[in-house]
Design a protein around this motif. Sequence first.
Motif, PDB file in Angstrom:
ATOM      1  N   ALA A 216     -36.139 -14.028  -7.654  1.00 60.90           N
ATOM      2  CA  ALA A 216     -37.125 -14.282  -6.614  1.00 60.90           C
ATOM      3  C   ALA A 216     -36.423 -14.866  -5.407  1.00 60.90           C
TER       4      ALA A 216
ATOM      5  N   ASP B  40     -39.807 -10.386  -5.041  1.00 59.80           N
ATOM      6  CA  ASP B  40     -40.700 -11.427  -5.544  1.00 59.80           C
ATOM      7  C   ASP B  40     -40.421 -12.671  -4.711  1.00 59.80           C
TER       8      ASP B  40
ATOM      9  N   VAL C 218     -44.167 -10.285  -0.102  1.00 57.15           N
ATOM     10  CA  VAL C 218     -44.352 -10.240  -1.550  1.00 57.15           C
ATOM     11  C   VAL C 218     -44.752  -8.819  -1.964  1.00 57.15           C
TER      12      VAL C 218
END
Length: 707
Positions: A183, A266, A241
């Motif tokens: 992420a 992410d 996102v």
Amino acid sequence: YDARNRPASHWQNPSHFQDRAVFNVETDTLMLKQSKAEDQGTYRCRVDFRTNPTLTFTTNLTVIVPPRRLTVYTDMNVEARRSVGPYLEGETLRLTCKAYGGSPPPRVTWWEGALLLDMTPEVETLDEVANTLVVPSLSRRDLNRALTCHAQNSNLTEPLTTTLTLDMNFPPLWVRFERTFEALSANVAYSIVCESAGSRPPPLVTWRLHDTILTTHTETTSHEGNLTTSELKWTPTVGDVGKVLSCQAESEKIAYPPLIVEWHLDIYCEYAITILKPGKSLNLSNIEEGDDVYFECSIQANPWVYKIIWLHELRELHHNVSAGVIISNQSLVLQRVTRAATGNYFCVASNVEGDGKSNPILLRVKYSPVCRNEQMTYHGAARYEQVNIPCELDAFPEPHSFRWTFNNSGESVEIPQTKIHRLGSRSTVSYTPNTELDYGTLLCWGTNSVGLQRHPCVFHVFPAGRPDPVHNCSGFNLSETVVNVRCVAGFDGGLPQTFVLELYEPHTNVLVANATSMVPRFVVGGLQHGMTFTAVVYSSNGKGRGEMVSFKVYTLKDVAEKRTAAVKPPPTRGSNSEQLQAGGIIAVVLGALGGLLVVAILICAVVRVRHLRREERRRRGCGRAGVRDTVVSGQDDGGGACQAKTTATGAVKEFPPPPASPRDADEKNPDVIPLSENAKFPPFRFDPNIILFIVIPVILPFFPHPL
């Protein structure tokens, strides 16, 4: 050559070889210079004799002509020089090497280093020989392959060669991200690297975020040109996102499908948001020692936090029930707080994005006054001297009143408020001892809204006087211009004392330098070298000055100055020079008279010393031998005799032992060679060399330069 009539005669046909043919009579050889193709043929040598039959020798000469030129052509009949291509993977390479000229016709071959590739010519005529090299289905291993064509018709000459390097173009083999993350954090700048290998020339790299082309990237290529690295500078946002970040590599020279690598993003939000609040029923403005306090930490985070810590100022708090610290989930409980709990409190929540620190909450714990540390508790005072003694307290809130009492061995007296002055948390009492009973202990209390101070502050008042003198003073670390002095301090008389060093010139008592210090250690510089000073050290306080201590200190001599020869200026001419010359003559005469006087004194001293030594040995010999009835001659240095003396009754008179002399003490000294009993000294003779080697060097420095 005709050698029948001497000297031999030579004949040649100038139209055939001109001057290129030379016959050597001694070796019977014919030498051809700069041979040509037309020189090839059969040569016959005939030798005629006067009486013998004629001899004939036949020789066949073959002239080799190397090829004139070597050229390589591609399958498009284009001449290739140094390199050929670029080719693609799977294509067939055809190269034709042609050699022109040469006799006999040359042999044309293809080589790769020392490896023979093709030796069969396809075309062979009198003026041209050609050989075609075919390499089917080229691959990446053929890149930069060096192919050489040889043309040679004799081992006597170097072959004619030409070398070509094979150039090729390739599409990229693969493309990938150097590193991927599970992420990314929103609003954080990243450097994302995409690598592509195998493309020749370097590929065209394109970055895309969903359908948007990103241009904030730069490319670098390795030294071999095989690896291309593209670095993208990019800051993701919360709106990214679920989007796809792609890196595409394609060849600009080859119509080949591009290679693409994708990354499904992410994005994490920023660090956790924390808010610190006190308990709902807690009044932070009225917390006293012994109360219980609790805080709550409100957290908003994505992803959720994995750790919560509590800070008091910058110190982390740990769960400790016995110490009154209870940590449970997102709450902190402080039981039975003391004034040490005063300060700012924070809660810090940590997730994968970092640490989120809350707002501070200041906790002020009220407590009764206590004595502040590091204040002077001993005060010296003389009779009828007023001293101001401060009393400093720590309290929250500040004390609103102070109380002072005086205690001695017999009574306790309340100090009137007119003698007490208050300023914030500080109270000062003005106290004057008039008699010996006024020396004792002063006690100070403070009172605030919490209550009266539990334990008073204690101050001792005692008779004060001048300080005691310093002792064990000495100089150290001697140098040419600096004096270092250190002493041991005496009793300060109950008051802070100051130390003073004064340096005096010992003969005139003129002050040269002084220094003041709070400790008995001094450093004085800028002094003259090779000097002796009288150092005076004393201490003083508010009651006066202590006794002085004096001693000697020194500065070293300047070694460089001692080694430097003094150069005197030349004498001035005129009337002054005549006076100087007359003075020099007088000085010489006086110096000579003084020298003679010194010599006479030395001679007398030497004669006297030797005479005393002979007398001493004579007395010592008589004392050891005792009383003798006969006269012993020739046993002492002076040639005399030791003779016993008797009384009238015929008894022997005892002689007392001779008194000890300095020489006896020297003989007992283990470092001195003892004098032999039979040692004899020759009679003294005056030696003129004494004046030359002893007296003159002693008195010469006192003479002026004319000597």
